[in-house]
Design a protein around this motif. Sequence first.
Motif, PDB file in Angstrom:
ATOM      1  N   GLU A  30       6.623 -10.446   8.104  1.00  0.00           N
ATOM      2  CA  GLU A  30       5.508 -10.574   6.924  1.00  0.00           C
ATOM      3  C   GLU A  30       4.140 -10.964   7.155  1.00  0.00           C
ATOM      4  O   GLU A  30       3.264  -9.999   6.727  1.00  0.00           O
ATOM      5  CB  GLU A  30       6.050 -11.412   5.905  1.00  0.00           C
ATOM      6  N   ALA A  31       4.036 -11.769   8.423  1.00  0.00           N
ATOM      7  CA  ALA A  31       2.667 -12.008   8.852  1.00  0.00           C
ATOM      8  C   ALA A  31       1.880 -11.045   9.428  1.00  0.00           C
ATOM      9  O   ALA A  31       0.835 -10.819   8.968  1.00  0.00           O
ATOM     10  CB  ALA A  31       2.707 -13.293   9.414  1.00  0.00           C
ATOM     11  N   LEU A  32       2.689 -10.192  10.222  1.00  0.00           N
ATOM     12  CA  LEU A  32       1.937  -9.094  10.962  1.00  0.00           C
ATOM     13  C   LEU A  32       1.569  -7.938   9.764  1.00  0.00           C
ATOM     14  O   LEU A  32       0.888  -7.338   9.987  1.00  0.00           O
ATOM     15  CB  LEU A  32       3.096  -8.430  11.982  1.00  0.00           C
ATOM     16  N   ARG A  33       2.578  -7.799   8.726  1.00  0.00           N
ATOM     17  CA  ARG A  33       2.177  -6.667   7.897  1.00  0.00           C
ATOM     18  C   ARG A  33       0.961  -7.136   7.090  1.00  0.00           C
ATOM     19  O   ARG A  33       0.113  -6.584   6.581  1.00  0.00           O
ATOM     20  CB  ARG A  33       3.334  -6.536   6.855  1.00  0.00           C
ATOM     21  N   ASP A  34       0.931  -8.516   6.710  1.00  0.00           N
ATOM     22  CA  ASP A  34      -0.282  -9.133   5.985  1.00  0.00           C
ATOM     23  C   ASP A  34      -1.495  -9.126   6.773  1.00  0.00           C
ATOM     24  O   ASP A  34      -2.675  -8.813   6.306  1.00  0.00           O
ATOM     25  CB  ASP A  34      -0.110 -10.837   5.849  1.00  0.00           C
ATOM     26  N   THR A  35      -1.429  -9.031   8.204  1.00  0.00           N
ATOM     27  CA  THR A  35      -2.716  -8.886   9.038  1.00  0.00           C
ATOM     28  C   THR A  35      -3.055  -7.429   8.729  1.00  0.00           C
ATOM     29  O   THR A  35      -4.306  -7.281   8.633  1.00  0.00           O
ATOM     30  CB  THR A  35      -2.293  -9.145  10.587  1.00  0.00           C
ATOM     31  N   VAL A  36      -2.386  -6.369   8.691  1.00  0.00           N
ATOM     32  CA  VAL A  36      -2.711  -5.106   8.680  1.00  0.00           C
ATOM     33  C   VAL A  36      -3.408  -4.934   7.294  1.00  0.00           C
ATOM     34  O   VAL A  36      -4.328  -4.202   7.093  1.00  0.00           O
ATOM     35  CB  VAL A  36      -1.527  -4.133   8.969  1.00  0.00           C
ATOM     36  N   ALA A  37      -2.715  -5.389   6.275  1.00  0.00           N
ATOM     37  CA  ALA A  37      -3.137  -5.331   4.837  1.00  0.00           C
ATOM     38  C   ALA A  37      -4.441  -5.797   4.743  1.00  0.00           C
ATOM     39  O   ALA A  37      -5.354  -5.477   4.114  1.00  0.00           O
ATOM     40  CB  ALA A  37      -2.214  -5.823   3.956  1.00  0.00           C
ATOM     41  N   PHE A  38      -4.658  -7.039   5.359  1.00  0.00           N
ATOM     42  CA  PHE A  38      -5.905  -7.817   5.328  1.00  0.00           C
ATOM     43  C   PHE A  38      -7.063  -7.065   6.081  1.00  0.00           C
ATOM     44  O   PHE A  38      -8.332  -7.153   5.436  1.00  0.00           O
ATOM     45  CB  PHE A  38      -5.854  -9.168   5.879  1.00  0.00           C
ATOM     46  N   ALA A  39      -6.892  -6.374   7.090  1.00  0.00           N
ATOM     47  CA  ALA A  39      -7.989  -5.531   7.731  1.00  0.00           C
ATOM     48  C   ALA A  39      -8.629  -4.577   6.880  1.00  0.00           C
ATOM     49  O   ALA A  39      -9.693  -4.375   6.702  1.00  0.00           O
ATOM     50  CB  ALA A  39      -7.326  -4.977   8.994  1.00  0.00           C
ATOM     51  N   ARG A  40      -7.520  -3.795   6.062  1.00  0.00           N
ATOM     52  CA  ARG A  40      -8.076  -2.788   4.964  1.00  0.00           C
ATOM     53  C   ARG A  40      -8.874  -3.568   4.047  1.00  0.00           C
ATOM     54  O   ARG A  40     -10.044  -2.936   3.603  1.00  0.00           O
ATOM     55  CB  ARG A  40      -6.761  -1.967   4.702  1.00  0.00           C
ATOM     56  N   GLN A  41      -8.339  -4.780   3.826  1.00  0.00           N
ATOM     57  CA  GLN A  41      -9.389  -5.421   2.417  1.00  0.00           C
ATOM     58  C   GLN A  41     -10.673  -5.834   3.130  1.00  0.00           C
ATOM     59  O   GLN A  41     -11.699  -5.544   2.311  1.00  0.00           O
ATOM     60  CB  GLN A  41      -8.550  -6.544   2.044  1.00  0.00           C
ATOM     61  N   VAL A  42     -10.663  -6.136   4.106  1.00  0.00           N
ATOM     62  CA  VAL A  42     -12.173  -6.824   4.865  1.00  0.00           C
ATOM     63  C   VAL A  42     -12.838  -5.724   5.211  1.00  0.00           C
ATOM     64  O   VAL A  42     -14.326  -5.693   4.991  1.00  0.00           O
ATOM     65  CB  VAL A  42     -12.014  -7.882   5.790  1.00  0.00           C
ATOM     66  N   GLU A  43     -12.367  -4.412   5.429  1.00  0.00           N
ATOM     67  CA  GLU A  43     -13.261  -3.298   5.587  1.00  0.00           C
ATOM     68  C   GLU A  43     -13.697  -2.855   4.475  1.00  0.00           C
ATOM     69  O   GLU A  43     -15.099  -2.711   4.388  1.00  0.00           O
ATOM     70  CB  GLU A  43     -12.253  -2.352   6.256  1.00  0.00           C
ATOM     71  N   GLN A  44     -13.175  -3.023   3.215  1.00  0.00           N
ATOM     72  CA  GLN A  44     -13.790  -2.623   2.088  1.00  0.00           C
ATOM     73  C   GLN A  44     -14.752  -3.559   1.610  1.00  0.00           C
ATOM     74  O   GLN A  44     -15.894  -3.013   1.011  1.00  0.00           O
ATOM     75  CB  GLN A  44     -12.871  -2.442   1.078  1.00  0.00           C
ATOM     76  N   LEU A  45     -14.675  -4.817   2.205  1.00  0.00           N
ATOM     77  CA  LEU A  45     -15.712  -5.827   1.760  1.00  0.00           C
ATOM     78  C   LEU A  45     -17.014  -5.611   2.763  1.00  0.00           C
ATOM     79  O   LEU A  45     -18.202  -6.293   2.522  1.00  0.00           O
ATOM     80  CB  LEU A  45     -15.244  -7.181   1.970  1.00  0.00           C
TER      81      LEU A  45
END
Length: 333
Positions: A30-45
């Motif tokens: 889950e932590a690894l999948r969270d990292t990938v999802a988080f990358a998409r979020q901060v890219e949008q920011l």
Amino acid sequence: MRDRPGPLTPRVRLSVLDRSRVRVGHSHAEALRDTVAFARQVEQLGYHRFWVSEHHGVPGVAGSAPTVLAAAVAAATSRIRVGTGGVMLPNHQPLVVAEQFGVLESLFPGRMDMGLGRSVGFIEAVRKALGHDKEDAAEFSPRLTELLGYFTGDQAVRGYPADGLRVSPFVLATGAGARVAAAHGLPLVIGAFRGEDAMIDAITTYRAEFRPSTWAADPYVVLSSTVAVADTTEDAWRLLVPEAWSMAYSRTRGEFPPLSAPNDILAQPMTPRERTLFEQSLQGHIFGTPSEVTKALDHLLTRTAADEVLVTTSTYDRTAMLDSYRQLADLYL
């Protein structure tokens, strides 16, 4: 209503280092999948880079294979630069590292950063499993020379597909390690949490001794720091609690654990030594309301004349963490 600073703060590059922190009740996967999802979020920011880390045998950190994870992050994003913070060069053969980054740069041209560090395993058992010991850190500079040579074609073996490619290298360093970055003419990444005066001295030395190279014509300083922003100072402070307790726990038990919820940590009894280490781990970070964070971060940027800030904040509550990154982006991007 949120506490906002008055005038707009000058634009600065903001980037992210995510260590794929494991949370109590959640798995490493889950932590690894969270990292990938988080990358998409901060890219949008609007963040500039997204880096992942290398840790081995650590219960609280899932990020053990940074080049593999960087590939997943790059595939899930489209604009943000992606890299490692960092690949620990004493653990790897330089040719293999060059080949891995050559593959990454070939698949995601113009977006890959090669952050490199000199740390070895956290405990002796991990170092033994990796086939290295503490003394291997002293070989960082010659290993770095060899690694860069596979990109420039200066080694007897051609490091395909790295040969001729331009991956952006960075050196993660503290203290004397800044001299390595200067001697090789590479950008420096330095932690702002290790004491401001010592950090300033290291940066000053780096700039004074920097030798232009094929990789960088001028010194480039990236400050690595925890920055926690919330609507109240108390809420921002609570974001720091899980990581601070994990650090205190590791220094008393020799094992870096998953992140716990702040309420659980603050409710539990601590020995005097644990309390001291916990409080020490809460120091040296930037946190508070937007105006408080702006004042503290602007002070640090003024003193260091840094080119970029690599934000390393992690906490148990990922919704609150994302909001912190969002508020920081609102201030500077």
